[in-house]
Write a protein that holds these residues in place. Structure first.
Motif, mmCIF file in Angstrom:
data_model
loop_
_atom_site.group_PDB
_atom_site.id
_atom_site.type_symbol
_atom_site.label_atom_id
_atom_site.label_comp_id
_atom_site.label_asym_id
_atom_site.label_seq_id
_atom_site.Cartn_x
_atom_site.Cartn_y
_atom_site.Cartn_z
ATOM 1 N N ALA A 47 0.829 -1.212 0.000
ATOM 2 C CA ALA A 47 0.000 0.000 0.000
ATOM 3 C C ALA A 47 0.864 1.264 0.000
ATOM 4 C CB ALA A 47 -0.915 -0.005 1.223
ATOM 5 N N VAL A 48 0.451 2.235 -0.810
ATOM 6 C CA VAL A 48 1.136 3.539 -0.849
ATOM 7 C C VAL A 48 0.087 4.638 -0.788
ATOM 8 C CG1 VAL A 48 3.153 2.841 -2.203
ATOM 9 C CG2 VAL A 48 1.031 3.498 -3.367
ATOM 10 N N LYS A 49 0.516 5.804 -0.353
ATOM 11 C CA LYS A 49 -0.373 6.963 -0.365
ATOM 12 C C LYS A 49 -0.460 7.501 -1.791
ATOM 13 C CE LYS A 49 -1.063 11.357 1.903
ATOM 14 N NZ LYS A 49 -0.381 12.614 1.965
ATOM 15 N N GLY A 50 -1.638 7.931 -2.185
ATOM 16 C CA GLY A 50 -1.797 8.512 -3.516
ATOM 17 C C GLY A 50 -1.219 9.923 -3.552
ATOM 18 N N GLU A 51 0.034 10.022 -4.007
ATOM 19 C CA GLU A 51 0.671 11.354 -4.062
ATOM 20 C C GLU A 51 0.074 12.157 -5.215
ATOM 21 O OE1 GLU A 51 2.422 12.651 -1.866
ATOM 22 O OE2 GLU A 51 3.086 10.926 -0.670
ATOM 23 N N GLY A 105 -2.584 6.749 -9.562
ATOM 24 C CA GLY A 105 -3.978 6.731 -10.014
ATOM 25 C C GLY A 105 -4.962 6.532 -8.877
ATOM 26 N N ILE A 106 -4.511 6.834 -7.645
ATOM 27 C CA ILE A 106 -5.414 6.668 -6.492
ATOM 28 C C ILE A 106 -5.473 7.972 -5.687
ATOM 29 C CG2 ILE A 106 -5.066 4.189 -6.334
ATOM 30 C CD1 ILE A 106 -3.226 4.728 -3.909
ATOM 31 N N PHE A 107 -6.517 8.088 -4.871
ATOM 32 C CA PHE A 107 -6.752 9.333 -4.126
ATOM 33 C C PHE A 107 -7.059 9.001 -2.670
ATOM 34 C CE2 PHE A 107 -7.979 9.620 -8.527
ATOM 35 C CZ PHE A 107 -7.146 10.642 -8.959
ATOM 36 N N GLY A 108 -6.040 9.067 -1.840
ATOM 37 C CA GLY A 108 -6.217 8.723 -0.435
ATOM 38 C C GLY A 108 -5.062 7.861 0.032
ATOM 39 N N ASP A 109 -5.220 7.269 1.206
ATOM 40 C CA ASP A 109 -4.147 6.466 1.779
ATOM 41 C C ASP A 109 -4.722 5.187 2.391
ATOM 42 O OD1 ASP A 109 -1.966 5.411 3.004
ATOM 43 O OD2 ASP A 109 -1.415 7.226 4.119
ATOM 44 N N PRO A 110 -4.496 4.048 1.724
ATOM 45 C CA PRO A 110 -5.064 2.779 2.213
ATOM 46 C C PRO A 110 -4.560 2.388 3.599
ATOM 47 C CG PRO A 110 -4.113 2.528 -0.002
ATOM 48 C CD PRO A 110 -3.724 3.890 0.489
#
Ligand SMILES: [Zn+2]
Length: 268
Positions: A184-188, A223-228
């Motif tokens: 998991a990574v944060k969506g930078e 391509g993601i928005f947020g932090d899993p």
């Protein structure tokens, strides 16, 4: 998942469908998901997973019919990432209209489209509008993730949307074996426009008067928005329960005839 009643259309016989039209008061749900990148930790079918989960639970509780889920959506925005299967807006519109038209011909007169993906909103609006005029059925277009807002944990980023901690949470609740939290990574975010100067660019949906369109890899590293990292199965279950409850309330009102449309009857 144990279904209290038999609600899945494809598992019925033709005769059972005829009975189900009456028992459901003509209500059928067409669920629509997506196969698209959700970052390094989450499966491509995240939107499909939660949509199917919520729809099946709600349908079983109220006693309405569920058509097979349309597992693909308008995901051009995520085509920068491998595995995404994009179907054109026009294809999705025609596919949902074909499904709705078939169901209407067999007696379903309340068609509830339940959608799990932002990019599907616009094409499904068109499909619903055109189906209404063509079939005379009552048409609804529901966005699952909008059914209820469940608060995020303290410290989670303000933007927690696609591939963020809420979707990671619902995945952990439904299908934990498909989640790779170690990756998991944060969506930078890649957008550094001055705050308040212009609206945030968007991939889909409507956020205000001015829209600037972007692909997800133009506005986010993964391509993601947020932090899993802020996800948990417990939170996921809360979210799924909340969405199911709101959908159950709506379907019950629809089934009991509390939600109907009347037509003006001019006296002369
Ligand atoms: Zn998603």
């Amino acid at each position: 998942m144990v279904l209290e009643k038999k609600v899945l259309l494809e598992r019925m016989t033709s005769k059972q469908v005829q009975e189900a039209v009456k028992e459901s008061n003509g209500i059928v749900i067409i669920p629509v998901g997506a196969v698209e990148n959700h970052g390094p930790a989450l499966p491509l079918n995240t939107d499909t997973l939660y949509t199917e989960h919520v729809v099946r639970r709600a349908a079983a509780e109220v006693g309405v019919v569920v058509a097979p889920i349309v597992p693909w959506g308008n995901t051009e925005q995520q085509m920068g990432f491998a595995g995404t299967i994009h179907i054109k807006n026009q294809t999705l519109i025609e596919l949902v209209k074909d499904i709705g038209r078939s169901l209407a011909r067999h007696g379903f007169d309340k068609i509830v489209v339940v959608n799990g993906h932002g990019g599907n909103i616009a094409p499904l609006d068109i499909a619903c509008e055109e189906l209404k005029y063509e079939t005379g059925a009552l048409l609804c277009n529901i966005a699952v993730w909008e059914l209820e807002k469940v608060p995020k944990p303290a410290g989670a980023p303000e933007i927690d949307a696609h591939g963020g901690s809420q979707e990671a949470s619902t995945d952990l609740a439904i299908s934990p074996e498909d989640v790779d939290m170690e990756s998991a990574v944060k969506g930078e975010l890649l957008v550094d426009w001055p705050a308040g100067a212009v609206p945030w660019p968007r991939c889909s949906g409507r956020v205000g008067a001015i829209s600037i369109f972007a692909t997800s890899d133009e506005i986010s590293e993964y391509g993601i928005f947020g932090d899993p990292a802020f996800a948990s199965a417990e939170r996921g279950q809360k979210v799924l329960d909340a969405w199911t409850r709101v959908l159950v309330d709506f379907l019950q009102q629809l089934k009991q005839g509390e939600i109907t449309l009347r037509r003006a009857q001019p006296s002369t």
